[in-house]
Design a protein around this motif. Structure first.
Motif, mmCIF file in Angstrom:
data_model
loop_
_atom_site.group_PDB
_atom_site.id
_atom_site.type_symbol
_atom_site.label_atom_id
_atom_site.label_comp_id
_atom_site.label_asym_id
_atom_site.label_seq_id
_atom_site.Cartn_x
_atom_site.Cartn_y
_atom_site.Cartn_z
ATOM 1 N N UNK B 177 18.847 8.107 52.887
ATOM 2 C CA UNK B 177 18.500 9.606 52.663
ATOM 3 C C UNK B 177 19.777 10.501 51.998
ATOM 4 N N UNK B 178 20.933 9.914 52.710
ATOM 5 C CA UNK B 178 22.176 10.903 52.287
ATOM 6 C C UNK B 178 22.565 10.476 50.867
ATOM 7 N N UNK B 179 22.496 8.974 50.407
ATOM 8 C CA UNK B 179 22.517 8.778 49.091
ATOM 9 C C UNK B 179 21.504 9.671 48.119
ATOM 10 N N UNK B 180 20.457 9.668 48.376
ATOM 11 C CA UNK B 180 19.498 10.358 47.488
ATOM 12 C C UNK B 180 19.787 11.876 47.434
ATOM 13 N N UNK B 181 20.246 12.511 48.620
ATOM 14 C CA UNK B 181 20.729 13.756 48.624
ATOM 15 C C UNK B 181 21.806 14.085 47.672
ATOM 16 N N UNK B 182 22.603 13.182 48.090
ATOM 17 C CA UNK B 182 24.039 13.484 47.076
ATOM 18 C C UNK B 182 23.735 13.056 45.718
ATOM 19 N N UNK B 183 22.978 12.277 45.372
ATOM 20 C CA UNK B 183 22.497 11.787 43.974
ATOM 21 C C UNK B 183 22.020 13.147 43.294
ATOM 22 N N UNK B 184 21.073 13.703 43.828
ATOM 23 C CA UNK B 184 20.384 14.626 43.450
ATOM 24 C C UNK B 184 20.861 16.093 43.537
ATOM 25 N N UNK B 185 21.621 16.351 44.327
ATOM 26 C CA UNK B 185 22.353 17.813 44.435
ATOM 27 C C UNK B 185 23.470 17.733 44.481
ATOM 28 N N UNK B 186 24.312 16.422 44.659
ATOM 29 C CA UNK B 186 25.970 16.463 44.370
ATOM 30 C C UNK B 186 26.412 17.261 45.440
ATOM 31 N N UNK B 187 25.845 17.123 46.685
ATOM 32 C CA UNK B 187 26.810 17.602 47.716
ATOM 33 C C UNK B 187 26.280 17.116 49.163
ATOM 34 N N UNK B 188 27.066 17.263 50.069
ATOM 35 C CA UNK B 188 26.929 16.634 51.386
ATOM 36 C C UNK B 188 26.617 17.728 52.560
ATOM 37 N N UNK B 189 27.236 18.850 51.854
ATOM 38 C CA UNK B 189 27.203 20.024 53.093
ATOM 39 C C UNK B 189 25.967 20.422 53.454
ATOM 40 N N UNK B 190 25.835 20.770 54.671
ATOM 41 C CA UNK B 190 24.565 21.070 55.104
ATOM 42 C C UNK B 190 24.012 22.423 54.327
ATOM 43 N N UNK B 191 25.048 23.420 54.359
ATOM 44 C CA UNK B 191 24.579 24.760 54.055
ATOM 45 C C UNK B 191 24.347 24.660 52.585
ATOM 46 N N UNK B 192 25.078 23.944 51.719
ATOM 47 C CA UNK B 192 24.642 23.814 50.494
ATOM 48 C C UNK B 192 23.403 22.964 50.176
#
Lengths: 275, 506
Positions: B177-192
């Protein structure tokens, strides 16, 4: 475990896997008119936070974000950055020549503190639960192994130390360096018949190294008002004495990981007899 | 007040944990005291921070002087600090209990692992970064497996192995899940991520949510990922179960609340709906109902008190998942309140169960017949905890369940009413099996005690019982904090602007 229980479990697992798989492929082949960001087409590698880590312009990006707001997120690469020359650029916001190190230890150093703890707690668990199981299968080493391990040990140690001291310049760092050191002790444990690893001393070194890591963070908190903030000048990119606290942290991690893995290996062989 | 000093809450337990092997060389007893004192410090400090946050609004703590979307930050709101305070409180009480029990050779390592587990749970509820959350979930799950295995019996190894398998599958799904999130949005910060999650394709978004589910449902003891619960709870020592039930599941539920609602959610009308192609709110309600029904029915059939309490704990998590699925503010307030009540009451019940088991040497409820005549104090305390969980009026669980029912009725769709009927029916079953235990305890039968109980154990359960009674009689004690906490989940704009700065919405 009963057989029926196992069959039910595997059925549920299979169903879940199939459902997730269908979902996954559907997402891959769907046209992208519904949302903007897709995994396959239109991936813009420059539109990730790591771009700023590579260009070392995080502080500029913070200012840019405060000025431009939402527009920043669509176009990260428009943040101004300066050219970095190996061996010449001085006093950057982050001074390590190795980009991976700059992310792992500086920009996301808190995660590394967590990872060090993950390793620490895993070794504690291994030595607590399965210490002393390997000794039964120990075979007497041959002459070549005995001589070779004695001869190679200092070189392995030196190589491990080299890796973690140069962690901010070359590929590698604290974790691989520590693993190399532990492999040297493993060689001694396997190759020498009456070698006794000093578990107590190793535990003391490990504890003090871990404490030093947290203390480096706390010094940053008390002097620069933020945990794990860099409090040493970063120097020139590419020199050995550069990158501020990054090199310091990597030395500490190297010592800690080396002592930790060696203790783990030794206790797997000998069991924790001091308890 | 510089909020960056909140990092001490995480740094101090880590530093002390690194030093514990040295203290262990001096004395095993000393390590237990060190763990207790560290957690007590954390409890007091988090109370101070909670007080500050209640008057000044949510704050962030920055790590390494890198501003939020670029570095890691802690988000200190009423909810995070309230849950952190509960976690540290339960940790303090359990470690105080732990001082009193007989010394074993591995106690220095156990107190170290206990400190790390509680510290990591506290870090999970405070962090504002997805990957950082993953790291601390790793520490939590490895530490929990060690704690379960520490009883050194075949059953506890089996339980630990089961937990390890589920935990590692869950962690790898979380990493997906984290990988897909970073791959699409380019960030790990919850607020962003919260700011930009609706830019993701809905199908992919649902995929990310499902994958994330795997990671946190293991800790939160919710349905497809809770098969480890019966074996692990039966295998572990009862005071470890207090940590499992009071701390680990609290951290898991927080991760669900924060990530599913604030980060993955979108505001529609008076409630938060999880963004994506799937109607994940309905799925959460269904999962909650299934978990509650299975938990209560399984608890009904058990004779082992540890298993009964374990299944009951699972069922309460189902109730909270139901509250999250409903998604309006009243139900969510009830969910947070119930989380608090469950943590306190279940820690109390497990500690009392530990003392009873130690005293009579058996975990079977049939052997507990007449225990109330033999030791009135413990039996009454057990009854208080049980009443709190069931939700008898004037005990703490009553008020939180009222909130949840209120929220479900306000939602008023046929499906919610149907699900609510299941939850209420399950509560009846729960009342039945708890009353069965209490009835058996106060039966007239002579029993012989085997082992003495340390006075520290009495003090720790009395402390928890006082909290249960206080909240039950005076529930508005926490109403201000609870309203702030649930508003903090709902006000997504406030979360984003607090972390990223006001300029971000321009």
């Amino acid at each position: 475990m009963k057989k029926t229980e196992f069959i039910t479990g595997s059925f549920i697992a299979l169903t879940l896997v199939v459902l997730l798989g269908i979902f996954f492929f559907q997402a891959l082949f769907q046209p992208s008119y519904e949302g903007k960001v897709m995994p396959v087409d239109n991936v813009n590698l420059k539109n990730r936070v790591s771009l700023h880590y590579v260009l070392k312009n995080v502080n500029n990006a913070s200012k840019y974000l405060a000025m431009h707001g939402m527009r920043y997120f669509n176009n990260r690469s428009s943040v101004p950055s300066q050219t970095i020359t190996y061996g010449k650029s001085k006093n950057l916001e982050e001074g390590s020549a190795n980009e991976v190190t700059s992310i792992v230890v500086n920009y996301r150093g808190f995660d590394t503190l967590g990872e060090v703890t993950v390793l620490f707690i895993s070794i504690i668990g291994i030595t607590m639960l399965i210490g002393g199981v390997v000794e039964k299968k120990w075979i007497k080493p041959s002459l070549i192994v005995r001589t070779g391990s004695k001869f190679l040990f200092p070189f392995i140690l030196l190589f491990g130390v080299y890796i973690f001291i140069h962690g901010h310049l070359t590929p590698g760092g604290g974790f691989p360096g520590g693993a190399v050191i532990a492999s040297g002790f493993l060689l001694l444990l396997l190759g020498l018949e009456n070698y006794r690893f000093n578990t107590k001393a190793s535990k003391v070194i490990e504890s003090l190294a871990g404490l030093t890591f947290v203390c480096i963070g706390l010094i940053g908190l008390f002097t620069k008002n933020s945990f794990l903030a860099n409090f040493i000048p970063t120097g020139t990119v590419g020199l050995l004495y550069s990158a501020g606290m990054v090199s310091l942290i990597y030395v500490v991690i190297g010592i800690k990981v080396g002592a930790e893995l060696s203790t783990g290996v030794a206790e797997l062989k000998e069991g924790n007899k001091n308890d | 007040m510089n909020m960056n000093y909140a990092l001490l809450l995480i740094a101090v337990p880590l530093a002390v944990a690194f030093l514990q092997p040295l203290f262990g060389m001096i004395s095993k007893k000393f390590t237990k005291w060190v763990t207790f004192l560290t957690l007590a410090f954390n409890f007091v400090y988090s109370l101070c921070l909670l007080n500050y946050v209640m008057t000044n609004g949510p704050q962030i703590a920055v790590i390494g002087n890198w501003r939020p979307p670029f570095g890691i930050n802690l988000y200190l709101s009423a909810l995070s600090l309230f849950l952190a305070t509960i976690i540290y409180f339960v940790g303090t009480v359990v470690s105080f209990y732990f001082i009193g029990i007989k010394d074993k050779p591995i106690d220095d390592k156990l107190s170290l692992v206990m400190l790390l587990v509680v510290g990591a749970a506290g870090a999970i509820v405070m962090t504002g970064d997805l990957f950082n959350m993953f790291v601390f979930i790793e520490i939590l799950s490895i530490g929990t497996a060690i704690l379960i295995a520490s009883r050194d019996k075949g059953l506890s190894y089996k339980g630990a192995l089961k937990y390890m398998i589920f935990g590692s599958i869950g962690s790898s799904m979380l990493l997906f899940a984290i990988g897909f999130t970073y791959g699409t949005l380019g960030t790990l910060n919850l607020a962003e991520i919260a700011l930009r999650f609706h830019e993701i394709n809905p199908t992919l978004a649902s995929f990310i949510v499902l994958m994330f589910t795997g990671g946190v449902f293991v800790e939160a003891e919710l349905f497809p990922f809770n098969m480890w619960v019966p074996d692990s709870y039966e295998g572990a020592s009862p005071h470890i179960n207090a940590i499992l039930s009071g701390i680990v599941s609290t951290a898991g539920i927080y991760a669900i609340m924060r990530v599913f609602m604030t980060v993955f959610g979108i505001n529609i009308g008076d409630r938060i709906v999880i963004y994506g192609k799937l109607n994940f709110n309905a799925i959460l309600i269904t999962i909650g109902v299934i978990t509650t029904a299975i938990g209560e029915l399984s608890a009904l059939t058990q004779k082992n008190i540890k298993k009964i309490l374990a299944f009951s704990s699972m069922a309460q998590m189902g109730v909270i998942a139901f509250a999250i699925g409903i998604g309006n503010q009243i139900a969510l307030t009830g969910g947070i309140f119930h989380l608090f009540n469950h943590a306190i009451s279940k820690a109390l019940l497990f500690l009392v169960a530990a003392m009873i088991i130690r005293n009579i040497g058996s975990a079977d409820i049939d052997d507990m017949e007449g225990f109330g005549r033999h030791n009135k104090f413990l039996a009454i305390i057990f009854a208080i905890g049980a009443f709190g969980i069931i939700g008898i009026p004037f005990f703490n669980g009553f008020w939180s369940k009222m909130y949840i029912i209120d929220g479900a009725v306000m939602r008023s769709t046929p499906w919610t009413y149907f699900a609510l009927s299941f939850i209420l029916g399950a509560a009846l079953i729960e009342a039945f099996y708890y009353f069965r235990i209490i009835y058996k305890m106060f039966n007239d039968k002579k029993i012989t005690a085997k082992n003495r109980i340390h006075p520290f154990a009495y003090i720790s359960v009395a402390l928890l019982a006082i909290v249960v009674l206080t909240v039950g009689i005076y529930p508005s004690l926490f109403s201000n904090i609870l309203n702030h906490a649930s508003a903090g989940i709902f006000d997504r704009v406030q979360y984003i602007t607090t972390v990223l700065g006001m300029g971000v919405l321009r």
